[in-house]
Design an enzyme around this catalytic site. Structure first.
Site, PDB file in Angstrom:
ATOM      1  N   GLU A 110     -12.324  40.282 -16.122  1.00  0.00           N
ATOM      2  CA  GLU A 110     -11.894  40.024 -14.755  1.00  0.00           C
ATOM      3  C   GLU A 110     -12.914  40.564 -13.749  1.00  0.00           C
ATOM      4  O   GLU A 110     -13.815  41.345 -14.096  1.00  0.00           O
ATOM      5  CB  GLU A 110     -10.515  40.648 -14.520  1.00  0.00           C
ATOM      6  CG  GLU A 110      -9.890  40.404 -13.145  1.00  0.00           C
ATOM      7  CD  GLU A 110      -9.721  38.923 -12.779  1.00  0.00           C
ATOM      8  OE1 GLU A 110     -10.749  38.223 -12.770  1.00  0.00           O
ATOM      9  OE2 GLU A 110      -8.588  38.502 -12.475  1.00  0.00           O
TER      10      GLU A 110
ATOM     11  N   HIS B  86      -4.263  34.881 -18.683  1.00  0.00           N
ATOM     12  CA  HIS B  86      -3.374  35.702 -19.505  1.00  0.00           C
ATOM     13  C   HIS B  86      -1.949  35.743 -18.932  1.00  0.00           C
ATOM     14  O   HIS B  86      -1.717  35.429 -17.757  1.00  0.00           O
ATOM     15  CB  HIS B  86      -3.921  37.127 -19.622  1.00  0.00           C
ATOM     16  CG  HIS B  86      -3.977  37.868 -18.309  1.00  0.00           C
ATOM     17  ND1 HIS B  86      -2.853  38.418 -17.707  1.00  0.00           N
ATOM     18  CD2 HIS B  86      -5.009  38.145 -17.472  1.00  0.00           C
ATOM     19  CE1 HIS B  86      -3.189  39.009 -16.576  1.00  0.00           C
ATOM     20  NE2 HIS B  86      -4.489  38.845 -16.405  1.00  0.00           N
TER      21      HIS B  86
END
Length: 522
Positions: free
Chosen positions: A158, A84
């Site tokens: 994550e 990202h």
């Protein structure tokens, strides 16, 4: 001597443990079953069963994985991983983990837009994305007006960092002390709130691959996060948790993995085609895994020579560069302009020497070419015989037409004797490069190494402490660069900043995906 089970057999049981020398790792086979951690994979948090055994056994830096092979695939598949864009917590220096409170900054949105443009002409069948806001928004920007599906996958979130999440880094250090220190220097054994986050992450990444490969698609986009993308790369090519923070993933960096089916079925061949191709320059000033590197090696593959056609590259024979090769060398020299290169080491073969000279000329004219420091430079240029692999490949019985050099894992086509000779000679070259960087006259040193893709692949293998069986797991193209940083000095471990970067070649860069190819061409 490094001893690691080759990637084609990584489903066999491995036990990696720390060596007294931190640059080397060894394996133990057939361990006591009480000496390892069993990891259960699920779509939620991973559980770790703690073994009965000595404290020394429990502190091993890598656990045993009794891993099953990857599922077979029927057609070649390319998977493109993207991290990202910059988030608000990235900007603040706050520990994010799998929390979902940060969003993209303006810079992060711009990075995602640059990635969208970079991937605009590429054909994807499907997009998998982490459900966390920062990743989902990046995926939406990149995916644009495409009509194909986007799949939210929880296992792509994550790394779970539990009590660390939400803390500024200095707060984590003050509050957790020794645990924070272990997270920095020994992440594989890092434990918090009764969990081993990196070990859990590796198991989760392995679970993700089963889902991704099971999907009926040829070209897959995956948008996720720094740590989980590292784990996806490592588990794909069979590397353990010791490789956390070794394969860098920058904001909106693009990584490509190729999966090729076996004729006999079973786990596919897997090749890392490129690593961390970023929207900005891969050689710009910055940190590697949060640490500034004062020593760096830049591997430059020479451009096309007069014996090349695009279909037959890479050629091993000593021919001058053709016009495309000259352009590629100039593009590379321009990319390196803002770096103060200390030395250039090249193979004695013509295309390598020509590329080295192009880089040297631009470096020495840096003051009148608008370089950042505007200071005249003198660059030492040397030729290194151990970088010359022509004689090794002349020993092969393979005809050039038999080796599909543009295909992932083309080095696997050569005989074991050739691969052994390449590995041994490149090992000598690697040691010479480390010696070159070790000179204490300059605290900061950048060495540019110009050679054939085959020798550069082997050099990266030595950097990662692998064995020759791994060389088919990497790919490099003509005119590409790869960057290795040493944030802990030459005595520490090398961090791979990028592999097979070609964006600087402009219209001659290698596309991320190659749509419309059949299995053989892919």
């Amino acid at each position: 001597m490094v001893s690691v089970t080759p990637p084609l057999a990584f489903h066999d049981r491995l036990l990696l443990h720390k060596s007294p020398n931190p640059r080397f790792f060894h394996t133990r086979t057939r361990p006591n079953p009480c000496s390892f951690f069993t990891i259960r994979s699920s779509s939620s948090l991973q559980e770790i069963e703690k073994p009965q055994g000595s404290s020394e056994e429990r502190e091993l830096s890598s656990e045993l994985y009794a891993s099953t092979p990857f599922p077979p695939i029927r057609a070649a598949k390319r998977v493109v991983l993207v991290r990202h864009g910059q988030s608000t917590w990235n900007e603040e220096g706050r520990i994010q983990g799998s929390s979902n409170f940060s969003v993209l900054t303006q810079k992060g949105e711009a990075q995602a837009e640059t990635s969208r443009q970079m991937l605009f002409d590429d054909s994807f069948d499907i997009c998998f994305t982490s459900p966390l806001i920062r990743s989902k928004r990046t995926a939406e920007i990149i995916w644009g007006a495409r009509k194909e599906d986007m799949i939210m996958e929880s296992d792509l979130r994550e790394i779970d960092l539990y009590s660390f999440q939400g803390l500024l880094k200095h707060e984590g250090k003050a509050k957790f002390g020794a645990a924070y220190r272990q997270w920095q220097i020994d992440a594989a054994n890092f434990i918090i709130d009764g969990h081993y986050p990196v070990r859990e992450l590796w198991a989760r990444a392995r679970s993700c691959w089963t889902k991704i490969l099971a999907h009926e698609s040829r070209s897959v986009l995956v948008v996720a996060h720094n740590a989980v993308n590292q784990a996806l790369v490592a588990t794909a090519i069979g590397l353990g948790t010791e490789y956390f923070r070794i394969l860098l993933q920058s904001n909106c960096g693009v990584t490509v993995l190729d999966f090729s089916p076996r004729a006999e079925g079973g786990s596919p061949y897997i090749c890392l085609n490129r690593l961390n191709q970023t929207p900005s320059s891969p050689v710009a000033a910055g940190s590697s895994g949060g640490r500034k590197a004062c020593k760096r090696i830049i591997l430059v593959c020479h451009g096309f020579s007069q014996s090349n056609t695009e279909a037959s590259f890479p050629s091993f024979w000593d021919r001058p560069m053709n016009m495309l090769g000259v352009i590629q060398s100039q593009k590379t020299a321009e990319l390196l302009l803002d770096l103060n290169v200390s030395s250039i080491l090249s193979s004695p073969k013509s295309p390598c020497v020509e590329t080295a000279m192009a880089i040297s000329r631009v470096q020495e004219a840096a003051d009148c070419l608008g370089a950042a420091d505007c200071v005249p430079r003198y660059v030492e240029t040397k030729q290194m015989q151990d970088l010359d692999v022509e004689n090794i490949f002349r020993q092969s019985n393979k005809d050039a037409a038999e080796v599909p050099s543009l295909q992932p894992g083309w080095l696997n086509e050569y005989e074991d004797e050739v691969m052994t000779a390449l590995w041994d000679q490149s090992g000598k070259a690697w040691q010479s490069l480390l010696d070159e960087l070790s000179e204490e006259s300059k605290p900061e040193k950048i060495a540019v190494v110009v050679g054939h893709p085959a020798v550069h692949i082997a050099l990266m293998g030595h950097c990662l402490n692998l064995t020759k069986e791994w060389m088919g797991s990497f790919h490099l193209d003509a005119g590409s660069i790869s960057v290795i940083d040493f944030p802990d000095g030459v005595a520490g471990r090398g961090v791979i900043r990028c592999i097979n970067y070609t964006a600087h070649l402009g219209r001659w860069s290698i596309p991320i995906t190659r749509s419309g190819l059949d299995d053989e061409e892919f």
